[in-house]
Design a protein around this motif. Structure first.
Motif, PDB file in Angstrom:
ATOM      1  N   GLY A 191     -79.688  26.110  18.607  1.00  0.00           N
ATOM      2  CA  GLY A 191     -79.522  24.785  18.040  1.00  0.00           C
ATOM      3  C   GLY A 191     -80.696  23.914  18.401  1.00  0.00           C
ATOM      4  N   SER A 192     -80.865  22.840  17.642  1.00  0.00           N
ATOM      5  CA  SER A 192     -81.967  21.934  17.907  1.00  0.00           C
ATOM      6  C   SER A 192     -81.649  21.072  19.117  1.00  0.00           C
ATOM      7  CB  SER A 192     -82.220  21.060  16.677  1.00  0.00           C
ATOM      8  OG  SER A 192     -81.069  20.292  16.387  1.00  0.00           O
ATOM      9  N   VAL A 193     -82.704  20.604  19.772  1.00  0.00           N
ATOM     10  CA  VAL A 193     -82.553  19.790  20.973  1.00  0.00           C
ATOM     11  C   VAL A 193     -82.229  18.360  20.562  1.00  0.00           C
ATOM     12  CG1 VAL A 193     -83.686  18.939  23.048  1.00  0.00           C
ATOM     13  CG2 VAL A 193     -84.118  21.273  22.257  1.00  0.00           C
ATOM     14  N   ALA A 194     -81.084  17.858  21.025  1.00  0.00           N
ATOM     15  CA  ALA A 194     -80.679  16.498  20.692  1.00  0.00           C
ATOM     16  C   ALA A 194     -81.194  15.502  21.713  1.00  0.00           C
ATOM     17  CB  ALA A 194     -79.157  16.407  20.600  1.00  0.00           C
ATOM     18  N   VAL A 195     -81.062  15.836  23.006  1.00  0.00           N
ATOM     19  CA  VAL A 195     -81.464  14.936  24.087  1.00  0.00           C
ATOM     20  C   VAL A 195     -82.007  15.786  25.228  1.00  0.00           C
ATOM     21  CG1 VAL A 195     -80.711  13.138  25.701  1.00  0.00           C
ATOM     22  CG2 VAL A 195     -79.658  13.277  23.456  1.00  0.00           C
ATOM     23  N   VAL A 196     -82.988  15.244  25.934  1.00  0.00           N
ATOM     24  CA  VAL A 196     -83.530  15.885  27.129  1.00  0.00           C
ATOM     25  C   VAL A 196     -83.361  14.916  28.292  1.00  0.00           C
ATOM     26  CG1 VAL A 196     -85.552  16.906  28.220  1.00  0.00           C
ATOM     27  CG2 VAL A 196     -85.203  17.183  25.768  1.00  0.00           C
ATOM     28  N   ALA A 197     -82.879  15.418  29.423  1.00  0.00           N
ATOM     29  CA  ALA A 197     -82.683  14.579  30.608  1.00  0.00           C
ATOM     30  C   ALA A 197     -82.962  15.405  31.853  1.00  0.00           C
ATOM     31  CB  ALA A 197     -81.261  14.014  30.653  1.00  0.00           C
ATOM     32  N   ASN A 198     -83.387  14.726  32.898  1.00  0.00           N
ATOM     33  CA  ASN A 198     -83.682  15.373  34.172  1.00  0.00           C
ATOM     34  C   ASN A 198     -82.620  15.021  35.200  1.00  0.00           C
ATOM     35  OD1 ASN A 198     -86.056  16.513  33.213  1.00  0.00           O
ATOM     36  ND2 ASN A 198     -87.280  14.747  33.785  1.00  0.00           N
ATOM     37  N   GLY A 199     -82.372  15.965  36.117  1.00  0.00           N
ATOM     38  CA  GLY A 199     -81.382  15.718  37.163  1.00  0.00           C
ATOM     39  C   GLY A 199     -81.529  16.719  38.285  1.00  0.00           C
ATOM     40  N   TYR A 200     -80.429  16.933  39.008  1.00  0.00           N
ATOM     41  CA  TYR A 200     -80.440  17.809  40.180  1.00  0.00           C
ATOM     42  C   TYR A 200     -79.202  18.703  40.177  1.00  0.00           C
ATOM     43  CZ  TYR A 200     -84.123  14.762  41.898  1.00  0.00           C
ATOM     44  OH  TYR A 200     -85.280  14.052  42.025  1.00  0.00           O
ATOM     45  N   VAL A 201     -79.372  19.870  40.778  1.00  0.00           N
ATOM     46  CA  VAL A 201     -78.273  20.822  40.918  1.00  0.00           C
ATOM     47  C   VAL A 201     -77.398  20.371  42.088  1.00  0.00           C
ATOM     48  CG1 VAL A 201     -77.645  23.218  41.378  1.00  0.00           C
ATOM     49  CG2 VAL A 201     -79.664  22.700  39.998  1.00  0.00           C
ATOM     50  N   VAL A 202     -76.104  20.295  41.856  1.00  0.00           N
ATOM     51  CA  VAL A 202     -75.147  19.920  42.909  1.00  0.00           C
ATOM     52  C   VAL A 202     -73.968  20.883  42.839  1.00  0.00           C
ATOM     53  CG1 VAL A 202     -75.801  17.486  42.856  1.00  0.00           C
ATOM     54  CG2 VAL A 202     -73.915  18.290  41.423  1.00  0.00           C
ATOM     55  N   ALA A 203     -73.207  20.918  43.907  1.00  0.00           N
ATOM     56  CA  ALA A 203     -71.982  21.718  43.947  1.00  0.00           C
ATOM     57  C   ALA A 203     -70.792  20.801  43.700  1.00  0.00           C
ATOM     58  CB  ALA A 203     -71.841  22.425  45.289  1.00  0.00           C
ATOM     59  N   ARG A 204     -69.953  21.188  42.747  1.00  0.00           N
ATOM     60  CA  ARG A 204     -68.778  20.378  42.454  1.00  0.00           C
ATOM     61  C   ARG A 204     -67.838  20.332  43.657  1.00  0.00           C
ATOM     62  NH1 ARG A 204     -65.117  22.768  37.956  1.00  0.00           N
ATOM     63  NH2 ARG A 204     -67.220  23.299  37.255  1.00  0.00           N
ATOM     64  N   THR A 205     -67.712  21.458  44.368  1.00  0.00           N
ATOM     65  CA  THR A 205     -66.880  21.522  45.564  1.00  0.00           C
ATOM     66  C   THR A 205     -67.795  21.570  46.782  1.00  0.00           C
ATOM     67  OG1 THR A 205     -65.204  22.770  44.327  1.00  0.00           O
ATOM     68  CG2 THR A 205     -65.046  22.778  46.724  1.00  0.00           C
ATOM     69  N   LYS A 206     -67.853  20.464  47.490  1.00  0.00           N
ATOM     70  CA  LYS A 206     -68.736  20.336  48.645  1.00  0.00           C
ATOM     71  C   LYS A 206     -68.058  19.447  49.673  1.00  0.00           C
ATOM     72  CE  LYS A 206     -73.413  18.815  49.916  1.00  0.00           C
ATOM     73  NZ  LYS A 206     -74.682  18.215  49.406  1.00  0.00           N
ATOM     74  N   ALA A 207     -68.218  19.778  50.953  1.00  0.00           N
ATOM     75  CA  ALA A 207     -67.533  19.006  51.986  1.00  0.00           C
ATOM     76  C   ALA A 207     -68.341  19.020  53.275  1.00  0.00           C
ATOM     77  CB  ALA A 207     -66.124  19.562  52.243  1.00  0.00           C
ATOM     78  N   ALA A 208     -68.285  17.887  53.965  1.00  0.00           N
ATOM     79  CA  ALA A 208     -68.793  17.797  55.332  1.00  0.00           C
ATOM     80  C   ALA A 208     -67.600  18.022  56.250  1.00  0.00           C
ATOM     81  CB  ALA A 208     -69.440  16.442  55.589  1.00  0.00           C
ATOM     82  N   VAL A 209     -67.516  19.191  56.850  1.00  0.00           N
ATOM     83  CA  VAL A 209     -66.343  19.605  57.615  1.00  0.00           C
ATOM     84  C   VAL A 209     -66.462  19.070  59.038  1.00  0.00           C
ATOM     85  CG1 VAL A 209     -64.936  21.559  58.334  1.00  0.00           C
ATOM     86  CG2 VAL A 209     -66.227  21.677  56.199  1.00  0.00           C
TER      87      VAL A 209
END
Length: 417
Positions: free
Chosen positions: A76-94
């Motif tokens: 498919g054609s590119v509609a929007v381009v954006a930059n970001g960062y990889v994160v974990a949906r499940t993350k905790a400081a135990v």
């Protein structure tokens, strides 16, 4: 003796046409210095005119009518381009549930743990002793309960015997003896009930002591991977406390199976994005590899200061090279159509190529080694790029760096030439 002859002063003359030798030498040096200075100035001017070109960075404008599918079948054609960062949906400081000194740490960065595994343990000798004391108290209460039960049963039997004898022959047992036996039986029953309550209290105290002992163990709240150690053995840790010699979290962990990319999309383009939309993800660390993605969530609020909306994109292609906090570029794809319509060419240029002059968007074109300013109609920034709606036709070379304040007609030289 002959007298000396007098000097004839009439023969002396002043030569006004020929200067003295010293003057001649000084005048010659001055002429030579003047000529040398004029020559140097002339050379500087010539060099300045010939070598006044400034090296700059340029980009060639290209047109496109859509994107080509890549990255595991995403098309498919590119509609929007954006930059970001990889994160974990499940993350905790135990962290630990109670304060204490860290006595054992079973994991390190990169360790894989399962839900319920012991990550660390606090110094718990006093809590273990409290459990032993509670167990002894419960055992003692149970023994006393058995004794109270035996007394109760005996008093019940004595009361029944006295009552039956009195019923058969009232002369053998007085009514007072019957009443006394009944009272003793009831008292024994009450003592038994009180002791049963003490047993329950001792059991509850044991559970509290065991819970306190269990709280000295730091367990994994979910299956995942340890990202960072936040404390070391010997340090004092406490829940939700940090600073000084006290640590808050023991480790930071995440479930790497829930990795996704968080990007901020300009609110002018958010209408082009919808839930479950296909996307193509490219990591800054691996620019030659694309991964399939899908829009998981569009946060229902905008950042008024940045005029953006956060979008979360799930990574469908699992790869051990993908790590949290990596930079990523996300291309949101439009669904392919059965009959492709005729699309007008789109021109997208780096955001730094568009400058603002007196409230208007302009670009500087490099043509024949000189700069030319041109007004354009540019869209908002999306992924460090801006779409040029009008003003360019493609093929132009645009200035993107090397000069802070460009001027019309200024001589420049692209670095790639």
């Amino acid at each position: 003796m002959t007298a000396p002859q007098a000097a004839d002063l009439s023969k002396l003359r002043i030569n006004r046409d020929d200067p003295p030798p010293a003057v001649k030498r000084a005048l010659g040096r001055a002429l030579w210095l003047t000529a040398a200075a004029a020559l140097i100035i002339a050379v500087v001017v010539v060099i300045g005119r010939r070598g006044g070109t400034v090296p700059v960075q340029v980009v060639t404008v290209s047109t496109t009518t859509g994107g080509t599918g890549a990255g595991g079948g995403a098309s498919g054609s590119v509609a929007v381009v954006a930059n970001g960062y990889v994160v974990a949906r499940t993350k905790a400081a135990v962290s630990a549930k109670i304060p204490g000194r860290l006595a054992m740490l079973n994991v390190s960065e990169g360790s894989t743990v399962k839900k319920g595994d012991v990550i660390a343990r606090l110094d718990n000798a006093d809590y273990a002793a409290a459990v032993g004391q509670a167990e002894a108290g419960l055992a003692s209460a149970k023994a006393t309960l058995i004794e109270a039960q035996s007394d109760r049963d005996q008093m019940q039997r004595d009361y029944v015997r006295v009552r039956d004898i009195h019923a058969q022959n009232p002369n053998l047992v007085s009514p007072q003896d019957v009443e006394n036996a009944d009272s003793r039986a009831r008292q024994a029953e009450a003592r038994f009930g009180a002791q049963s309550a003490r047993v329950d209290a001792a059991a509850a105290a044991l559970r509290v002591a065991q819970a306190n002992l269990e709280n000295t163990y730091v367990r994994a709240p979910f299956s995942g991977t340890v990202l960072r150690k936040e404390a070391e053995v010997g340090e004092v840790v406490a829940p939700s406390v940090g600073g000084g010699l006290t640590r808050g979290a023991v480790v930071t962990m995440a479930d790497l199976a829930t990795l996704e990319v968080e990007v901020d999309v300009n609110e002018a383009y958010i209408a082009r994005i919808h839930s479950d939309q296909q996307a193509r993800i490219t990591l800054d660390a691996y620019p030659d590899t694309a991964f399939r993605g899908a829009v998981r969530q569009i946060i229902p609020t905008a950042d008024r200061q940045r005029a953006t909306v956060q979008v979360k994109v799930s990574i469908l292609d699992r790869d051990p090279r993908i790590l949290t906090e990596m930079g990523a570029k996300v291309e949101f794809l439009e669904a392919p159509r059965s009959v492709a319509p005729v699309e007008r060419p789109r021109i997208v240029v780096p955001a730094e190529a568009v400058r603002n002059a007196n409230g208007h968007d302009v670009v500087w074109i490099v043509r024949d080694g000189r700069l030319q300013k041109r007004d354009v109609d540019a869209g908002p920034v999306s992924g460090n790029f801006r779409e040029i709606r009008s003003g360019l036709s493609g093929g132009e070379q645009l200035l993107v760096g090397g000069i802070e304040t460009p001027k019309e007609g200024q001589r420049v030289k692209p670095n790639n030439q």
